[in-house]
Design an enzyme around this catalytic site. Structure first.
Site, mmCIF file in Angstrom:
data_model
loop_
_atom_site.group_PDB
_atom_site.id
_atom_site.type_symbol
_atom_site.label_atom_id
_atom_site.label_comp_id
_atom_site.label_asym_id
_atom_site.label_seq_id
_atom_site.Cartn_x
_atom_site.Cartn_y
_atom_site.Cartn_z
ATOM 1 N N HIS A 8 9.198 -3.448 3.551
ATOM 2 C CA HIS A 8 8.778 -3.671 2.162
ATOM 3 C C HIS A 8 9.983 -4.023 1.287
ATOM 4 O O HIS A 8 9.922 -4.913 0.438
ATOM 5 C CB HIS A 8 8.150 -2.397 1.587
ATOM 6 C CG HIS A 8 6.880 -1.964 2.240
ATOM 7 N ND1 HIS A 8 6.771 -0.775 2.941
ATOM 8 C CD2 HIS A 8 5.650 -2.523 2.293
ATOM 9 C CE1 HIS A 8 5.549 -0.627 3.387
ATOM 10 N NE2 HIS A 8 4.830 -1.680 3.015
ATOM 11 N N MET A 36 0.834 -1.202 0.000
ATOM 12 C CA MET A 36 0.000 0.000 0.000
ATOM 13 C C MET A 36 0.874 1.261 0.000
ATOM 14 O O MET A 36 0.406 2.361 0.271
ATOM 15 C CB MET A 36 -0.940 0.000 1.209
ATOM 16 C CG MET A 36 -1.867 -1.225 1.206
ATOM 17 S SD MET A 36 -3.379 -1.003 2.122
ATOM 18 C CE MET A 36 -2.761 -0.724 3.773
HETATM 19 P P1 AMP Z 1 1.421 -2.911 3.486
HETATM 20 O O1 AMP Z 1 2.004 -1.867 2.582
HETATM 21 O O2 AMP Z 1 1.381 -2.516 4.910
HETATM 22 O O3 AMP Z 1 0.132 -3.475 2.953
HETATM 23 O O4 AMP Z 1 2.451 -4.126 3.453
HETATM 24 C C1 AMP Z 1 2.831 -4.714 2.247
HETATM 25 C C2 AMP Z 1 3.632 -5.968 2.534
HETATM 26 O O5 AMP Z 1 4.773 -5.631 3.308
HETATM 27 C C3 AMP Z 1 2.849 -6.995 3.351
HETATM 28 O O6 AMP Z 1 3.144 -8.290 2.854
HETATM 29 C C4 AMP Z 1 3.386 -6.795 4.735
HETATM 30 O O7 AMP Z 1 3.311 -7.944 5.546
HETATM 31 C C5 AMP Z 1 4.830 -6.457 4.439
HETATM 32 N N1 AMP Z 1 5.433 -5.747 5.571
HETATM 33 C C6 AMP Z 1 4.961 -4.625 6.183
HETATM 34 N N2 AMP Z 1 5.744 -4.284 7.227
HETATM 35 C C7 AMP Z 1 6.728 -5.215 7.283
HETATM 36 C C8 AMP Z 1 7.848 -5.438 8.156
HETATM 37 N N3 AMP Z 1 8.119 -4.623 9.174
HETATM 38 N N4 AMP Z 1 8.636 -6.502 7.917
HETATM 39 C C9 AMP Z 1 8.364 -7.344 6.888
HETATM 40 N N5 AMP Z 1 7.336 -7.194 6.037
HETATM 41 C C10 AMP Z 1 6.534 -6.150 6.224
#
Ligand code: AMP
Length: 282
Positions: free
Chosen positions: A40, A33
């Protein structure tokens, strides 16, 4: 710096992906997102290791937000994100609008069941339906053969694994460990909401998870006693409102009775108006 192809419509994204597939390339996808951080970026690096061409999507998906959640104020920084993606050697980024993903007359959703009911699913009704729907759409548009997700959203990872298996999506779903800031807080785009004081209070979540891991390492085998202890610690933490803390089987997400190699603790708290999640293997 690598040339980053920006694709803003599903048709353009799909045409690009078809070309890559026709040329025999394996496509790796990292759905996000946006407001990208090192968590990420660790997924992008893994995607590059596992594919010939790597695509990230940046889409703040309206169907996974509840009516009183932070869809409108979700942090955004497109320019910064594009710079990070190019620096990381990504091949393409998909940047659709909500109207393109959910056009007039959109009629079909993907509904996960048992595994999506507890934990975050209980406090965010409809959340995983929105997640599964958009991830399925993104898998199809990008023709991905491998997709990388973070264990940060552990329930989401398991729900998506189940969707890929149940619906024969022919996408390898890979989970990657949580990336943390030096103070222990799991990186999250939502950490941008926290004031310095709230950030200190938020540390109660990773601290509590570690406390339970240490108790398990010291020989506590009663999973529900550990869960009780964790809930108590978070109820006593200043500035923190407990959403949930559960000790579960890492594969099924069902409550665990005894601690074993497959046991994981998952938690969610509110600090001010910000909801934060975290989890840890015991
Ligand atoms: P989001 O942008 O929050 O929807 O996250 C996108 C992807 O990044 C998802 O698969 C999350 O699980 C992963 N993600 C977000 N924060 C972290 C983190 N601190 N460590 C590893 N992966 C992450």
């Amino acid at each position: 710096m690598q040339n980053l192809v920006q694709l803003t419509t599903p048709a353009a994204m799909h045409a690009w992906a078809r070309e890559q597939r026709d040329a025999g390339k394996r496509i790796g996808l990292v759905p996000t997102m946006g407001y990208l951080h090192e968590g990420h970026l660790s997924l992008l690096d893994e995607a590059r290791r596992r594919s010939d061409v790597t695509v990230a999507s940046i889409f703040v998906n309206p169907t996974q937000f509840g009516p009183n959640e932070d869809l409108q104020r979700y942090p955004r920084d497109l320019e910064g994100d594009l710079t990070k993606l190019a620096a990381r050697g990504l091949n393409a980024v998909f940047l659709p609008s909500p109207e393109q993903i959910y056009p007039e007359g959109f009629n079909t959703y993907v509904e996960p069941t048992t595994m999506a009911r507890g934990l975050c699913g209980a406090s965010r009704p409809g959340h995983f339906r929105g997640v599964c729907t958009v991830v399925h759409i993104l898998f199809r548009i990008t023709a991905a053969q491998v997709a990388i997700f973070g264990e940060k959203d552990y329930q989401q990872l398991q729900v998506i694994r189940a969707m890929a298996r149940d619906l024969w999506l022919d996408v390898e779903v890979v989970g990657m460990p949580i990336v943390r800031d030096p103070d222990g807080l799991a990186m999250s785009s939502r950490n941008a909401y926290l004031s310095p004081a709230e950030r200190q209070q938020a540390l109660a979540l990773p601290r509590t998870l570690n406390l339970l891991r240490e108790a398990a390492a010291a020989g506590e085998r009663d999973a529900q006693a550990l869960a009780q202890r964790g809930r108590q610690a978070l109820r006593e933490a200043p500035g923190v409102r407990l959403d949930y803390l559960e000790v579960v089987n890492a594969a099924t997400l069902e409550p665990a009775s005894t601690v074993g190699p497959q046991t994981r603790v998952l938690g969610a708290i509110y600090v001010g108006n910000t909801r934060l999640i975290d989890n840890l293997g015991l």
